[in-house]
Design a protein around this motif. Structure first.
Motif, PDB file in Angstrom:
ATOM      1  N   ILE B  11       0.836  -1.201   0.000  1.00 51.44           N
ATOM      2  CA  ILE B  11       0.000   0.000   0.000  1.00 51.44           C
ATOM      3  C   ILE B  11       0.871   1.251   0.000  1.00 51.44           C
ATOM      4  CG2 ILE B  11      -1.650   1.312   1.418  1.00 51.44           C
ATOM      5  CD1 ILE B  11      -2.776  -1.505   2.195  1.00 51.44           C
ATOM      6  N   LYS B  14       2.286   1.672  -3.538  1.00 54.51           N
ATOM      7  CA  LYS B  14       1.211   2.068  -4.458  1.00 54.51           C
ATOM      8  C   LYS B  14       0.874   3.535  -4.252  1.00 54.51           C
ATOM      9  CE  LYS B  14      -2.868   1.880  -3.221  1.00 54.51           C
ATOM     10  NZ  LYS B  14      -3.719   2.928  -2.628  1.00 54.51           N
ATOM     11  N   ASP B  18       1.328   6.727  -6.775  1.00 53.79           N
ATOM     12  CA  ASP B  18       0.101   7.421  -7.143  1.00 53.79           C
ATOM     13  C   ASP B  18       0.180   8.908  -6.790  1.00 53.79           C
ATOM     14  OD1 ASP B  18      -2.505   7.133  -8.246  1.00 53.79           O
ATOM     15  OD2 ASP B  18      -3.328   7.437  -6.253  1.00 53.79           O
ATOM     16  N   ASN B  22       0.393  12.894  -8.767  1.00 54.19           N
ATOM     17  CA  ASN B  22      -0.752  13.779  -8.613  1.00 54.19           C
ATOM     18  C   ASN B  22      -0.232  15.192  -8.382  1.00 54.19           C
ATOM     19  OD1 ASN B  22      -3.029  15.118  -7.891  1.00 54.19           O
ATOM     20  ND2 ASN B  22      -3.703  13.633  -6.371  1.00 54.19           N
ATOM     21  N   GLU B  73      -9.026  10.459  -1.474  1.00 49.75           N
ATOM     22  CA  GLU B  73      -9.020  10.067  -2.879  1.00 49.75           C
ATOM     23  C   GLU B  73      -9.497   8.634  -3.081  1.00 49.75           C
ATOM     24  OE1 GLU B  73      -5.439  10.255  -5.218  1.00 49.75           O
ATOM     25  OE2 GLU B  73      -6.587  10.868  -6.970  1.00 49.75           O
ATOM     26  N   GLU B  74      -9.187   7.768  -2.134  1.00 50.17           N
ATOM     27  CA  GLU B  74      -9.677   6.387  -2.240  1.00 50.17           C
ATOM     28  C   GLU B  74     -11.208   6.383  -2.280  1.00 50.17           C
ATOM     29  OE1 GLU B  74      -8.032   3.357  -2.203  1.00 50.17           O
ATOM     30  OE2 GLU B  74      -6.014   3.826  -1.528  1.00 50.17           O
ATOM     31  N   LYS B  77     -12.434   8.046  -5.776  1.00 47.15           N
ATOM     32  CA  LYS B  77     -12.245   7.228  -6.972  1.00 47.15           C
ATOM     33  C   LYS B  77     -12.873   5.852  -6.831  1.00 47.15           C
ATOM     34  CE  LYS B  77     -10.010  10.203  -9.347  1.00 47.15           C
ATOM     35  NZ  LYS B  77      -8.657  10.659  -9.074  1.00 47.15           N
ATOM     36  N   ASN B  78     -13.620   5.628  -5.754  1.00 48.70           N
ATOM     37  CA  ASN B  78     -14.330   4.357  -5.593  1.00 48.70           C
ATOM     38  C   ASN B  78     -13.402   3.163  -5.420  1.00 48.70           C
ATOM     39  OD1 ASN B  78     -17.003   3.841  -5.353  1.00 48.70           O
ATOM     40  ND2 ASN B  78     -17.474   4.508  -7.428  1.00 48.70           N
ATOM     41  N   THR B  79     -12.200   3.398  -4.912  1.00 49.85           N
ATOM     42  CA  THR B  79     -11.267   2.288  -4.765  1.00 49.85           C
ATOM     43  C   THR B  79     -11.271   1.736  -3.341  1.00 49.85           C
ATOM     44  OG1 THR B  79      -9.574   3.955  -4.444  1.00 49.85           O
ATOM     45  CG2 THR B  79      -9.664   2.928  -6.589  1.00 49.85           C
ATOM     46  N   ARG B  81     -13.762   0.626  -1.491  1.00 51.50           N
ATOM     47  CA  ARG B  81     -14.573  -0.580  -1.301  1.00 51.50           C
ATOM     48  C   ARG B  81     -13.773  -1.829  -1.655  1.00 51.50           C
ATOM     49  NH1 ARG B  81     -20.333  -1.767  -4.260  1.00 51.50           N
ATOM     50  NH2 ARG B  81     -21.324  -2.900  -2.568  1.00 51.50           N
ATOM     51  N   GLY B  82     -13.057  -1.734  -2.794  1.00 51.99           N
ATOM     52  CA  GLY B  82     -12.243  -2.863  -3.220  1.00 51.99           C
ATOM     53  C   GLY B  82     -11.137  -3.166  -2.221  1.00 51.99           C
ATOM     54  N   LEU B  83     -10.540  -2.097  -1.689  1.00 51.68           N
ATOM     55  CA  LEU B  83      -9.440  -2.263  -0.733  1.00 51.68           C
ATOM     56  C   LEU B  83      -9.955  -2.872   0.571  1.00 51.68           C
ATOM     57  CD1 LEU B  83      -6.498  -1.618  -1.090  1.00 51.68           C
ATOM     58  CD2 LEU B  83      -6.867   0.585  -0.021  1.00 51.68           C
ATOM     59  N   LEU B  85     -12.444  -4.857   0.842  1.00 52.84           N
ATOM     60  CA  LEU B  85     -12.809  -6.261   0.612  1.00 52.84           C
ATOM     61  C   LEU B  85     -11.593  -7.122   0.294  1.00 52.84           C
ATOM     62  CD1 LEU B  85     -16.095  -5.827  -1.441  1.00 52.84           C
ATOM     63  CD2 LEU B  85     -15.894  -6.751   0.846  1.00 52.84           C
ATOM     64  N   SER B  86     -10.410  -6.501   0.293  1.00 51.42           N
ATOM     65  CA  SER B  86      -9.190  -7.262   0.048  1.00 51.42           C
ATOM     66  C   SER B  86      -8.672  -7.778   1.400  1.00 51.42           C
ATOM     67  CB  SER B  86      -8.151  -6.356  -0.616  1.00 51.42           C
ATOM     68  OG  SER B  86      -7.569  -5.528   0.362  1.00 51.42           O
TER      69      SER B  86
END
Lengths: 346, 236
Positions: B11, B14, B18, B22, B73-74, B77-79, B81-83, B85-86
């Motif tokens: 993380i 990443k 990222d 920016n 930002e997470e 950008k809708n990221t 939820r995925g994180l 659920l990881s």
């Protein structure tokens, strides 16, 4: 372990969203639930524990969903974000470390057809390519249960093929796959078992093939029909549809395709569906000599409008139409043989 | 589930890639350096208060703002939820992000101090007290990140804190006129300045434990508040 819905029901205030239903998503197969957006969102939120389940229970194997370790399930949401400033390879590296897998990145890149774009930033990719990165994530995660939300919505042909092959591999590996979609075409094309869920309950939609014995017979009757048509000089051939209180007539050549949904047939014309009072069998008979073809149990297609016949895998096919939406119509295996005969292909 | 350093590291890397691309955020990081550069050029003999204006601005802008943006930002950008659920736990996600903010903050503080020519009498006490206040600012950034829903909101929500913690020392000039401003003496930035002044006059660790205690109280308060807000957000 398989996903199981037992007597699950949802009521919101005074309205019933869906009544109690039971469903088991089995191994080595793809199950699709065709539903409205609302039902789909509620089902997803129930599985991700974002809304509580008041009646019934969702369980995986013997474990209730409230005790399931959610990272064990593979989700592919429609609106899932990506880190758009990263390159493809950086994003995949991140997934590899996050899920702690030993999968080769190059193998996965190849599976999702992104090798050439490995050093491209994600925001420069097309929508379909971005969706392929999400599929790649699932390959890294390698869960036993995968849940897809609208997997093939607005995807290009290449990505649909990637998805088809991926689903075939998942079947072969013995995974359970659940697809939630609002499009009957994609449900029928992608899944082995298709269900429809709405306020009327859960109904299985038969996608298994009918006996194809009568296909030859039909062709014979078709030729007879043409003769008959010639014998009667004036014959009314427009197909009536009913919209509210109006009756709209369609010339057969302008119809793109006809779809049967819940016993009701819909004529599709320029991207819109119009309900008609005829059954698919009646329409098939009436339209056969206009170059219409029963390509699937629930579809009749106007062959004049077909642009492309796509072979996804050895036994799944689709027809791509030449209309504005580039509609994707499922073509069943047995009908493929029939079509080949019609096109004089060996 | 066990706490995995590998996932924290993933993380961290990443987020580093990222955020460095920016421009809206990475340009902000250079703001304290520009102030430090101008100050360093203007005058060769700078008072301790001026050094600490730069350091405090760095702590807020780099520590809190970057942390806040990383989380906001997470969400934007809708990221997230995925994180979530990881396999990565919330603690691992936040650790990866905090680590990045903390490292960026310390680097900018050091470069800034070199530009203004700040040489503390006792490097150990000064460095550890700056690091300790850094934790407070990371906590503040996390809290604001939970509240903000986009980078845009994050840059607005950070403003009042930037004024209070970055330029608060200027307000104490008016403390005689408006006694209420005396409360500002207890903010972490003023405590940090107090420590620095004491260090300059040659007082050792024994003289500053009271100031460090106040900073620790701030840290406890901000982390408790963050946990409360996090729980509440999770409920919604």
């Amino acid at each position: 372990m398989s996903l199981q819905f037992t007597n699950v029901e949802k009521r919101l205030n005074d309205s019933l969203i869906f009544p109690t239903f039971n469903l088991q998503v089995g191994f080595s197969q793809v199950t699709a639930i065709h539903s409205s957006l609302n039902v789909r969102n509620i089902l997803l939120q129930m599985i991700t524990r974002e809304v509580p389940i008041f009646n019934g229970e969702i369980s995986i194997g013997e474990t209730k969903i409230s005790n399931v370790h959610l990272p064990d399930i593979g989700f592919s949401f429609l609106n899932e974000g990506l880190y758009e400033r990263l390159t493809v390879i950086e994003q995949l590296n991140f997934y590899g470390k996050l899920y702690n897998t030993y999968e080769e990145i190059s193998v996965i890149l190849q599976k999702v057809h992104l090798e050439e774009k490995r050093n491209v930033r994600i925001k420069k990719l097309s929508y379909s390519e971005q969706r392929r990165i999400q599929f790649a994530r699932l390959l890294f995660q390698n869960p036993y249960l995968l849940i897809f939300e609208e997997p093939d919505q607005n995807l290009d042909i290449e990505t649909q093929r990637v998805l088809m092959i991926m689903l075939d591999e998942l079947r072969a590996k013995g995974k359970s796959v659940l697809i939630l979609t609002g499009s009957m075409e994609s449900a029928v094309t992608l899944a082995d078992k298709v269900y429809k869920l709405d306020e009327g309950g859960l109904h299985e939609i038969q996608v298994t093939e009918e006996a194809e014995m009568d296909s030859i017979k039909e062709e014979v009757t078709a030729t007879v029909e043409i003769e008959k048509a010639e014998a009667i000089p004036v014959r009314f051939e427009k197909i009536p549809t009913k919209v509210n209180e109006k009756i709209i007539l369609f010339d057969p050549p302008e119809i793109d395709y006809i779809e049967s949904n819940d016993g009701q047939s819909y004529l599709h014309f320029k991207g819109e569906g119009f309900p008609t009072m005829f059954t698919l069998n009646e329409l098939e008979e009436r339209l056969q000599h206009f170059g219409f073809f029963r390509c699937h149990r629930s579809y009749i297609v106007n062959l004049q409008k077909v642009r492309e016949v796509i072979t996804w895998t050895r036994n799944s096919y689709s027809l791509i139409l030449d209309d504005e939406k580039k509609s994707n119509i499922p073509l069943s295996k047995t009908k493929m043989a029939e079509l080949k005969v019609m096109l004089d292909l060996k | 589930m066990t706490f995995s350093m590998k996932r924290v590291n993933a993380i961290f890397q990443k987020d580093f890639k990222d955020i460095s691309r920016n421009s809206a955020v990475s340009v902000t990081v250079f703001m304290p350096l520009i102030i430090a550069f101008v100050m360093g050029k203007m005058n060769s003999n700078i008072a301790v208060e001026a050094h600490y204006t730069v350091i405090n601005i760095t702590l807020v802008v780099v520590g809190s703002f970057i942390q806040c943006c990383l989380i906001a930002e997470e969400k934007e950008k809708n990221t997230l939820r995925g994180l979530m659920l990881s396999p990565a736990s919330t603690l691992e996600i936040l650790s990866g992000k905090s680590l990045l903010s903390l490292i960026a903050m310390m680097i900018v503080v050091i470069i800034g101090a070199m530009m203004t020519g700040y040489k503390p009498e006792n490097l150990l006490i000064t460095a550890s007290s700056i690091l300790l206040s850094g934790l407070f600012y990371i906590g503040l950034g996390t809290l604001l990140g939970l509240l903000a829903n986009s980078v845009m909101e994050a840059s607005v929500i950070i403003m009042p804190f930037m004024l209070v913690f970055g330029f608060g020392s200027m307000a104490t000039i008016f403390a005689d006129k408006y006694p209420i401003l005396k409360a500002l003496d207890y903010t972490p930035n003023m405590q940090l300045m107090d420590i620095a002044a004491k260090v300059e006059s040659g007082i050792g660790l024994g003289g500053v434990w009271w100031n460090l205690g106040i900073i620790v109280l701030w840290i406890i308060a901000i982390f408790a508040l963050t946990v409360v807000v996090f729980r509440k957000k999770k409920m919604d």
